[in-house]
Design a protein around this motif. Structure first.
Motif: not given
Ligand code: ADP
Length: 652
Positions: A122-124, A150-151, A153, A156, A307, A468
């Motif tokens: 579920t997207l924040n 970074t991190g 999401g 997603e 997270k 990750d």
């Molecule tokens: P980025 O590419 O921006 O560095 P990621 O896409 O790898 O970040 O996401 C970082 C972590 O957060 C991953 O483990 C991902 O599964 C988790 N994550 C991303 N969006 C959500 C969300 N809406 N709810 C829970 N966890 C999420």
């Protein structure tokens, strides 16, 4: 009736870029887009059929020798795209077409092993807002930038957009990831989610596998593509969305003719298809961020980690070059993490054992016989050139200069040895170009890290992106200044981006992260800015430098390199080119066009070729394209090769 085929030959610039050949009896199923073999001046050549007709040419004509493909391997959109590439990158139609068809090394197929959730998360709030806005803009030929720390999401958001395309439209999508990096983790997750609808076109696949996937796309059997640079040419039907993950990454730029950038090709494809382009990064290229601030690119920010509570704390620590490879503070923290059963990532952006072999008597470094470059000592007793791959036995050098040879500096192999000595029994793996010759190593190492079968991951810049792993709580950077001294106006941007990316590997889940950056030059502006992990601030400072020196985005660049095994010839040619350009320059606006050089390239000699270059800064690239095609390219010959690089990313 006799039929003729117009063929785009896979050759560099020559007058006969496309030629007409007769289709022999019995080859009646030859279609546009098939490859054929022909003869040109007694030499066998390959080309792609771009037209079939019955107009007899006025000159003597030969038969096509052989039909290579039964079915077309490029479609009409790709042929149109190749015309665009030919003009934009001042290349040939054939060379452009051949960039699109999978060929190359026979790589190992790596098995996806990391298991993750096939469910969409579920997207924040921030993610949802970006997702909705981008989705609402589909079909508008717009470019979006997902600028997320970074991190935060970003992946997603990509997944939700791809899912939307697949479930609610009849369009296709391409997701590009950087080459040889750990973003392959994304790929495994997407395979679980999209299964049979997904085609992979990345550099980790065997050529045969890649070719099979490519043909499936051409036939319209799959709608979602993930791949590295050349996947931007994926022959999908009805393209709706292109995503460039880590859009600032240099692996999106091709290093042989035509020297395309996947971002530029993507821009062209979304225009033709009325599609959308999404760029994603925590440290966007200065150019993209500039246009995002101006509003030409639509910006979406993800300011929070998905997270964990926040970004890691970063310290820049002064480290003198002495016997100890790793500073006391960092060693202590590594030990602490090992005791707590947490994990550590250590970056040293130099491969090999010792980057320098010093000859005390003659007071100089041992150089590559073929390049302007020093030989690097690699474990197992080899001295290797990182530019051309030349290699010789270290023993031979020792014999040549008895008692006066000394190894200097440290690379990842030495760091590995050092850590194993300091922390006996530690479970450690190293990822760099040498350890990943067999590409399976990458995925098996990530799997180990995620399955807690590894304590320390060390390596070059390869480990900085995409990874990750929730238990990584400490990131250390050894000799962080590496790369800052390169004679390239983007050196600072690259180091900043690398440090931000690698810092982003720490504290991605529940546990807090800590980053230690060790360097001899703690005061350096770029290192200080990395400490704050504040891209906005970095951008604000860096853009001023670009403006004052008139570098992109304030001008566009064109680089012309002349190279030859004969120094005189390379020099003579670049001087001729310079005269032509200066003559044309007389009638140009001197405030918006600059011609720098000719000078020797910073790497003057590579692989026994001498190199000179000219750098053009201009706001009228098209004018220079015409001049280059008409007056410069004809100066190339079999002994002097000309590299034309439109919007170069490397200036060395
Ligand atoms: P980025 O590419 O921006 O560095 P990621 O896409 O790898 O970040 O996401 C970082 C972590 O957060 C991953 O483990 C991902 O599964 C988790 N994550 C991303 N969006 C959500 C969300 N809406 N709810 C829970 N966890 C999420």
């Amino acid at each position: 009736m006799i039929q003729y085929a117009d063929i785009a030959l896979n050759i560099p610039f020559k007058a006969e870029e496309t030629l007409t050949y007769q289709i022999p009896d019995g080859m009646n199923r030859l279609q546009i887009g098939c490859r054929v073999e022909v003869e040109l001046r007694k030499r066998k050549m390959e080309g792609v059929v771009i037209g079939v007709h019955s107009n007899m040419p006025s000159y003597e004509i030969k038969n096509i020798k052989r039909q290579i493909d039964k079915e077309p391997v490029v479609n009409s959109e790709q042929i149109q795209l190749a015309y665009w590439m030919r003009d934009f990158y001042v290349s040939t139609l054939g060379e452009s077409l051949y960039k699109m068809i999978p060929t190359g090394r026979k790589n190992q197929l790596s098995e996806p092993v990391v298991v993750d959730s096939p469910e969409l998360l579920t997207l924040n709030e921030e993610q949802l807002s970006a997702y909705k806005k981008i989705k609402a803009d589909f079909g508008n030929e717009k470019i979006h930038l997902l600028y997320g720390i970074t991190g935060s999401g970003k992946t997603e958001v990509y997944i939700h957009l791809l899912n939307h395309i697949l479930k609610n439209t009849d369009k296709s999508a391409i997701l590009l990831v950087p080459e040889i990096s750990l973003t392959f983790q994304i790929l495994y997750r997407l395979e679980l989610i999209f299964g049979k609808q997904l085609a992979l076109l990345h550099s980790n696949l065997r050529v045969s596998e890649r070719y099979k996937n490519y043909l499936q796309l051409l036939r319209g059997e799959k709608r979602i593509v993930i791949g590295t640079r050349s996947a931007i040419f994926a022959p999908v039907k009805n393209l709706g969305l292109v995503i460039l993950d880590e859009e600032h990454d240099n692996s999106y730029k091709e290093h042989s003719n035509p020297r395309y950038h996947a971002r530029q090709v993507a821009q062209q494809r979304i225009k033709v298809n009325k599609a959308t382009l999404l760029l994603g990064s925590a440290t966007p290229s200065l150019e993209s961020f500039f246009y995002a601030k101006k509003g030409t690119i639509v910006m979406h920010r993800l300011s929070k980690r998905a997270k964990s509570s926040g970004l890691s704390t970063v310290q820049v620590v002064s480290k003198k070059e002495d016997k100890e490879l790793v500073g006391e503070d960092l060693l202590f923290k590594i030990k602490q993490r090992l005791e707590r059963k947490e994990q550590v990532v250590l970056l040293l952006n130099r491969r090999g054992y010792s980057p320098l072999i010093y000859n005390r008597k003659e007071k100089k470094f041992i150089e590559c016989p073929n390049c302007t470059s020093n030989l690097c000592y690699h474990s197992k007793g080899k001295a290797i050139c990182h530019l051309c791959g030349y290699s010789e036995k270290y023993q031979k050098i020792q014999k040549e200069y008895p008692d006066s040879i000394e190894l200097m500096g440290a690379g990842t192999q030495k760091l590995e040895e050092y850590l194993l000595e300091k922390f006996p029994g530690v479970r450690l793996e190293r990822l760099d170009q040498d350890s990943t010759k067999n590409r399976e190593v990458i995925s098996s190492t990530i799997t180990k890290l995620i399955n807690r079968e590894l304590d320390i991951l060390t390596g070059t810049q390869m480990i900085a992106k995409g990874l990750d792993a929730p238990l990584v709580t400490l990131v250390g950077v050894i000799n962080a200044g590496t790369g800052l001294g390169l004679p390239d106006f983007r050196a600072g941007e690259r180091v900043f981006s690398l440090l931000t990316q690698v810092a982003g590997r720490a504290g991605r889940a529940d546990l807090n992260g800590e980053v230690i950056i060790e360097t001899v030059n703690t005061d350096h502006r770029v290192l200080q800015l990395s400490k704050e992990q504040n891209y906005d601030k970095f951008y604000d400072e860096e853009i001023l430098v670009r403006r004052s020196l008139l570098f992109p985005p304030f001008t566009r660049l064109i680089r012309i390199v002349s190279r030859s095994s004969k120094e005189e010839k390379a020099k003579e040619t670049i001087e001729k080119i310079s005269l032509i350009l200066l003559e044309k320059y007389k009638t140009m606006d001197h405030n918006s066009n600059y011609i720098l050089g000719p000078v020797e390239c910073p790497f003057f000699k590579i692989d026994s070729n001498y190199r000179f270059h000219i750098l053009i800064k201009t706001n009228e690239q098209n004018l220079f394209r015409q001049i280059i095609r008409e007056f410069v390219l004809p100066l190339g010959s079999s002994s002097v090769y000309l590299e034309i690089d439109i919007d170069p990313v490397d200036l060395v």
